[in-house]
Scaffold this motif. Sequence first.
Motif, PDB file in Angstrom:
ATOM      1  N   SER A  35       0.801  -1.216   0.000  1.00 12.55           N
ATOM      2  CA  SER A  35       0.000   0.000   0.000  1.00 12.55           C
ATOM      3  C   SER A  35       0.838   1.271   0.000  1.00 12.55           C
ATOM      4  O   SER A  35       0.331   2.341  -0.330  1.00 12.55           O
ATOM      5  CB  SER A  35      -0.929   0.018   1.217  1.00 12.55           C
ATOM      6  N   THR A  92      -4.209   8.053  -8.937  1.00 17.44           N
ATOM      7  CA  THR A  92      -4.768   6.757  -8.531  1.00 17.44           C
ATOM      8  C   THR A  92      -6.025   6.977  -7.713  1.00 17.44           C
ATOM      9  O   THR A  92      -6.251   8.057  -7.173  1.00 17.44           O
ATOM     10  CB  THR A  92      -3.767   5.945  -7.678  1.00 17.44           C
ATOM     11  N   THR A 126      -5.828  -2.520  -1.193  1.00 12.34           N
ATOM     12  CA  THR A 126      -5.016  -3.490  -1.932  1.00 12.34           C
ATOM     13  C   THR A 126      -5.751  -4.799  -2.166  1.00 12.34           C
ATOM     14  O   THR A 126      -5.155  -5.787  -2.569  1.00 12.34           O
ATOM     15  CB  THR A 126      -3.692  -3.774  -1.200  1.00 12.34           C
ATOM     16  N   GLU A 153      -6.978  -4.653 -12.961  1.00 11.13           N
ATOM     17  CA  GLU A 153      -6.264  -3.384 -13.110  1.00 11.13           C
ATOM     18  C   GLU A 153      -6.164  -3.011 -14.577  1.00 11.13           C
ATOM     19  O   GLU A 153      -6.022  -3.869 -15.446  1.00 11.13           O
ATOM     20  CB  GLU A 153      -4.853  -3.501 -12.507  1.00 11.13           C
ATOM     21  N   PHE A 167      -5.275   0.739  -7.210  1.00  9.27           N
ATOM     22  CA  PHE A 167      -4.163  -0.001  -6.580  1.00  9.27           C
ATOM     23  C   PHE A 167      -4.763  -1.237  -5.934  1.00  9.27           C
ATOM     24  O   PHE A 167      -4.288  -1.766  -4.953  1.00  9.27           O
ATOM     25  CB  PHE A 167      -3.463   0.891  -5.546  1.00  9.27           C
ATOM     26  N   PRO A 171      -2.679  -5.536  -6.600  1.00  5.30           N
ATOM     27  CA  PRO A 171      -1.203  -5.532  -6.604  1.00  5.30           C
ATOM     28  C   PRO A 171      -0.610  -6.858  -7.063  1.00  5.30           C
ATOM     29  O   PRO A 171       0.512  -6.891  -7.555  1.00  5.30           O
ATOM     30  CB  PRO A 171      -0.845  -5.226  -5.149  1.00  5.30           C
ATOM     31  N   VAL A 208       0.949  -1.331  -8.748  1.00  8.77           N
ATOM     32  CA  VAL A 208       0.949   0.080  -9.143  1.00  8.77           C
ATOM     33  C   VAL A 208       1.860   0.926  -8.252  1.00  8.77           C
ATOM     34  O   VAL A 208       2.492   1.870  -8.707  1.00  8.77           O
ATOM     35  CB  VAL A 208      -0.496   0.633  -9.142  1.00  8.77           C
ATOM     36  N   ASN A 209       1.943   0.565  -6.978  1.00  7.10           N
ATOM     37  CA  ASN A 209       2.742   1.399  -6.087  1.00  7.10           C
ATOM     38  C   ASN A 209       4.252   1.265  -6.312  1.00  7.10           C
ATOM     39  O   ASN A 209       5.033   1.935  -5.644  1.00  7.10           O
ATOM     40  CB  ASN A 209       2.366   1.141  -4.631  1.00  7.10           C
TER      41      ASN A 209
END
Lengths: 559, 286, 522
Positions: free
Chosen positions: A262, A448, A457, A472, A520, A523, A528-529
Motif C-alpha cells: 500500500s 490513482t 489493496t 487493473e 491499486f 497488486p 501500481v505502487n
Amino acid sequence: MVGLATVFGAGGGTSSYAEVETANVIIMWGSNAREAHPIFFHHVLKAINNGAQLFTIDPRRTTTAAFGEHLQLHVGTDIALAYAIGREIIVNELDNAAFINSATTGFAEYREAAMEWTLEKASAETGVDASLISDLAHAYAGADRAQLCWTLGITEHHNAVDNVVSLINLALLTGHVGRHGSGLSPLRGQNNVQGGGDMGAIPNRFVGFQDILDPEIRAKFETAYGRDIMPEYGWHLTQMFEAMDRGDLRAAYVIGENPAQSEADVAHTRHLLTNLDHLVVQDIFLTKTAELADVVLPAAAAWCESAGTVTNSERRVQRVRKAVDSPGEARDDMWIILEMARLMGAEWNYGGWPHDRSAPVEIVAEAVWDELRPLSPMHHGMSYERIANEGGLQWPCPSDTELGPTFLHGRLWATNADERGRPAPFSVVQHELPVDECTSEYPIRLTTGRRLDSYNTGVQSASFASPLRFGETIDVHPADAAALGVVAGDMARVSSRRGAVEAPVRLDEGLRPGLAFMTFHFPEQVDVNLITIEAADPRSGTSEFKATAVRIEKVLVSV
Amino acid sequence: MSEFNISIDGMDVAMESGQTILAGCSSQGIDTPTLCYGDTLTPKNACRVCMVELEGSRVLVPACSRKAEPGMVIHTESDRVNQSRKMVLELLGSSVDMSQTDHFEEWCDRYDAHPERLISPDAHTRVYEDPKLDNDLYGRDYSKCILCYKCVDACGEQWQNTFAISVAGRGFKSRISVEFDAPMTDSACVYCGNCVAVCPTGALTPMTEYHMRKVGTFAPERQTETTTVCPYCGVGCNLTLHVQDNEIFKVTSPSDHSVTHGNLCIKGRFGFSHVSINRRGNLPVD
Amino acid sequence: MSDLRFRNEVATPHEVAAIDAALPADARGRRDLLLPALHAANDLMGWVSPGALNHICRSLNVAPADAYAVATFYDLLSVDELPPVVAMRCVDLACRIVAVPAVAPEGMHVIESPCLGLCERAPAIAIRSAGEVPSLMLVAEPEVPVQIRGPLSARIGVLDPASLDAYRTSGGFETLATARVNGPAWISDQVDTAGLMGRGGAAFPTARKWRAVLGQTVSQHYVVANADESEPGTFKDRIVMEGDPFSVIEAVALACLAAGADHAFIYLRGEYAVANERLQNAIDSSTSAGLLGELRIEIRRGAGAYICGEETAIFNSIEGFRGEPRSKPPFPVEVGLFGKPTAVNNIETLVAALAICRGDGVSTKLFCLSGHVARPGMYEVPVGTTLGEIITMSGAEHSDVQAVLMGGSAGAFATPAEFATPLTAEGMRSINATLGSGVVMVLDHSVNMADFAGRIAEFFQHESCGQCVPCRVGTVRQVELLSVGDRALLKEVDQVMTDSSICGLGQTAASAIRSAIAKGLL
C-alpha cells in the motif's frame, strides 16, 4: 485531520450526514463518493433530489461529477483554485464580514494572498473555466447551508495539510461552519481512521486529542496508567520509514496494515522492511508484508470476529460485535497485545483476558472502553449500553444524559467573546505543483483512486465474486490512446522515475488528455505502487499517491 | 404540527398531521398486514392487503398510505375489511409463490384465506418463470414477485438513484425488468443489493442464501443475527451479519439506522467472503 | 443530472433524425418528452429498436430500464420487431357482434385490438403504416353523419373543420372573448347554474373543479383535456374533434381561463389520427391569429392504453411515466399534472361548457348508438329522452332487443323492460345502470351473452395496468371464473376488485358482469 485540528482544535468533520441532506450547496472536492463512499452519497442524493446544487472538483469526470457541475482541475492545483474562489467571494463582497470579524483571525493576510489569484490566472493554472469558478463561488457564498466535503484527492498530496486549510479558509470566509447544515466534511477512507486518531493512535496525542506535551494532561494519564510518560511526540508512518532508512528504527510491529503493497514507491518500502532486524506482522491474512516478517501473528477479523468500537466520518462511535468465531489459531488483537504485555511482565487484566481466554470478548472490550471514558472528556458520556441504544453516539459527548448538537464549533457563532473562545485562523499557504514533475520524458500525469467494488489493496475485497470487477487497467483519454497508438485492451508499460508496471489499456473520456488513472486494488496483477512517489506531507505523513509523472508505451507482444 | 383525534375500531386515537392510518393502528397495537409498505420507502400501496374501512368512503382505503384526517372513523375488523384482506391474500397466493413471505401463512389463518380455491392447473393462471441466476451475488425468482415496487423504488430516486430496474409490460404480464429483459450483468446494476434488502417475498435473495435453500441446508434455527460496523471505508454503515454454522451467508443493515436507512453498497452487502475459514487457509497455525 | 448507464446499441441515421425532429433543443431532462420520442421511433419503423431506445434515453437523460418500462406499457408501441404495415383488427364489443367480421388484407400482419372507437362503423380495422410519413387507414363502414343534431354538434359536417375563417364567421371565439371580459368567476357561475356534470363517466360538477383549481395558491395551473376516448362503445369525442376542432380549442381556452391555467394538454387517443391533424391545425391557426393570447395548448398522443383515460394515469402518461393511476387524495385539483393544480375535463364536457357560456344552455347530451341498430352514430338528444325513445330513433325494433349495454364495458345492462327510463344520471341509477360515457349499445337476440360478457372480462384483463393486486389478479380470475361458471367465487372476486382496487378501472371491472347476472342475462 491535522488541518482541522490546527484551525479548530478538533480533528473531526464538523457536520453530520443528516445535515448534508438539508444543504443547498454541496461541494465534493477530490472525492468520488458515489463510488468510494456510496452510502454517504445517498445523503448527498437526498439533498440533490431536494434541489441542492452539487459541485464536484476532480481531475476526472467521475460518476460523482455526473450529478452536478464539474470543475475538472489539473492534478495538484487545488490551492490555486481555492484561492480563486476565495478572491471571487471577496471582490464581490459575498464574504460573511460579521463572522470573519468576530470568529476568525488573519483575514487581511489571507485576503492579500488571495488577490493574485484572479479568475484568469487561476483558470490558466487549474484548467477550469473561469465562469465555473465564479459560479461555484457565488453559489457557495450565497447558500443558506453549504457543505464542503473532501477525500483523498485533497489529502494524498505532498502538501496535504496546505490543501485542507485552503478549503477551510473558504468556510471561514463564508461562515459555512459551526451551523446546522453548514460544515466541513472530510470522508475517511477506512472504517476507523477517525477512531484511531481519537483513541490516541497518533504520535502526538492521547485519547480524545489531548496533547502529550501538555503537563496537566500528561499528569492525568500518568496517574491513571501508573507510569511515567515521555514528554515527546512519536513518529508518524512516513517518519518511521525515514527512520528505517537512517537505521534509527530497526524493529517493527505491524498490525492490520499492508505497507509492502500500500505504500508509495513500494519497492523502497519492501527494501526497508526486509532490512529490519525484526518484523512482526499481525493480520487476518498472510499478506505481502507478512511474507517479509520474522513472526506472523494470525489475528481475528476486527469487524466480525471481535468486539469494540469504531468511529465514522461524522464522529459517530459505534459498536463492533462478534458474529463468527475466528478460524484456526487466529487470536483477537486485544488478546495478543495483552498476552504480549503479560510475557513482558505487565499483569493487565481486562474482563478476564489474557488469563482466561474463554472470557467473552464483548466484556473485555467494554472494560477497555470504560478505562478510557474517564480520561477522555469527549467520550465521557458514551457507555456501551447508550451507544447501542442510540445507534451510535457522536463526540463530543461529555454528558451521561444529554446529547449535544450534531455539528461542531457552534461556539464560533456565540455573541459573547468568552463563549466564542479561540478564533479560527485563516491560513496563508502557497500553491505548489506536485513533486513528481511532468517532463518530456514522463509527460503523462498518473493519478490513482478507488473503484466501487474494491477496496485498497484488495486484501478484503478481492475474494467476493463482483460482476463489476475487471482487474487493473491503465485508463487513458482516447486522444492519448490514439497518440500512443494503443487501443482498448492493448498491454501498455507505465514507467515512472521509480519503476515500471504493465497493464491493459482502458479508454475513459472522463479523463482529459495528459491524465491517466489506475487503481491499486490488484497488486498481485499490477503492482501500481512500484511507480508512485513517496513524497509525503511532513505533518500528516500522507504520500502523494495522486500525482505521479509517467510515460506510457505500447508493449509489443511477441508471437 | 397539528394534533387531532380519529376513531379506530371505536377507540379515540390521537394523531399528528401527516401520520397515516397505519401509524394510528400501530399505536393501538392493531396488527395490520402489509407487504408493499416499507419503513424506509414511500408506500406504493399496490398490494392492498392493509385496506381498512373509512366511514363515508365508497371504497376501502389503504392504511399504509392514507393520511389521517380529523374526525375519520375507521374500522379494521369489519366483515368488509376481513373479506377484502382474505381475497387479496387468496389472489396473491393463487398467482405467485408466497412460501418465503414472512407472516403469509399466519395471515391466511387469521383471515380464513384459502388461496387453493383459486389454484387449479387447468383453470387458473399462475406466474411461473425460471429463476434468473445471471450474476454471482443475487438471484431473481419472479415466480415469487408480487410487484410491490419496493425494489424499483429502492433502486430509483428514493435511495440508490441507479434506475437499473423498472416494471415492464402491463397487467398480469407486468414484470420487474431491466431494459430488453437483459441479464443483470448487462444492465446498470451496481449490485448494492438494496433491492434485495426490501423484497418482502424472497423473489430477490443473495446467491448464498439461494443455494442454501436449494440444497436444503437453510436452517433458521441455527442462525444468528449480529450487528456490527462495515470494514470498508469510513462512512460507518451498520451491518447485520446473518450467520449459520459460523459462516456469514447474508448481510443486511438496520432500516432504522441514521447512517444507512437499511442501504449498503456492493462491498458492505456482498464483500464478506474473505473472513470465511476457507479463504484463510494460508494463515499459519501454531 | 445523474450517472445513468446507457446501452451500446446505435440508432440508424433515420431513427436519429426522426427522434431528433420530435424533440426540442432543450430536451435533456424532459421526461415528459419520452412518449412523443417513442412515438417518433415507432412511427418510423413500426417498432422501437434498442438503438432508437438508447438514442431517446441519451437525448432525454432517462434510464433505459425506465424507457423500456414505458414502451412496454402501451399497445401501440412495440419493442419487438414488427413489419412496417400492420392491421389492427378490433375484436371488441360492437365489432364482435356484427354478422360479418372485417377481414384484413391478405398476408398482412394482424394485431387484435381493443375497441378502436369506430363502433358506429363496425366492423373496423385500422391499417397502420410506419415510415417517414406514417399513416393510419381505416377498413370500416362509411363515415356516418351526426344522426341527431343539437347545439354541441351543430357545426359538424356543416363547416369546413380546417377553416378558422368559417369557424369565426359562425360566431367562433366570440364566447371566449366575452368570457375574457367577464372573468373566470363568471364562467364557473354560468356552468354551475346550468348544472354541468362531467361527461367522461364520473359526472363530477365541472364548475366545482375549475373553482378549486383557480383557488390554489400555487401559481402554475394546468388544464388537461381528456380525449383518450377508449371506453368500448364510445366515439362521440372523436366525432366532435374531427368535425368541430375549433370548438374544442375554444372550449379548452375557456376552461384554462376558468381554472387560471396558461398551459393545456389535449391527451388524445393514439389511434385518432384525423382528430390529431385537425386539432393541431386548429391550435396552430388560432395561435397564429392571436386568438389564444399567451395560452399554450399541446396535443399529447396516447399510445394504446385504456387506463390512461383515468384522471391521474393521464398525468403519469403525459409526464413520461407508465400510465398507472395515482392514489387519491391528493386530488388533481390540488396536486395534478407535474404536481400542480390541474383540471381534467372530457371533450364533451368542455364543448358543453362552451355552449353554456354561449347561451345555448345544457339541454342536450351526446349518445353513441351502436350494435344492432339501423342508424348507428352520434345522437344529440334532449336530457330526459328515454332509453326507449332513443332506441326507436335509431331504428331498432324494441322486440328485437335482448339487452342494451349502457356506459360501455365499465357500465351496466338495461333490458327492454327498463326502456321507459329517462337518460339521466338519476334515471340510470334507478335501474342500476349508468350513463357513463354515453354508450348505448343495442344487442339483439343473436348475441351470445356469455361470449359478450367474456369479452368484457378479457378487455379489463388486457387493460389492467397491473399496479394493484385486486385488479391485476382479479381481472384474470374474473375471466377464468366466468368461463368455468363459478358464480359464488366470481362474486367474491368481483367484490374485492370493487372495494379495494386503486382506481375506477378495477372498481368497475365487474360492473357489467354483475349487472348481466343480476338481470338474468347470463
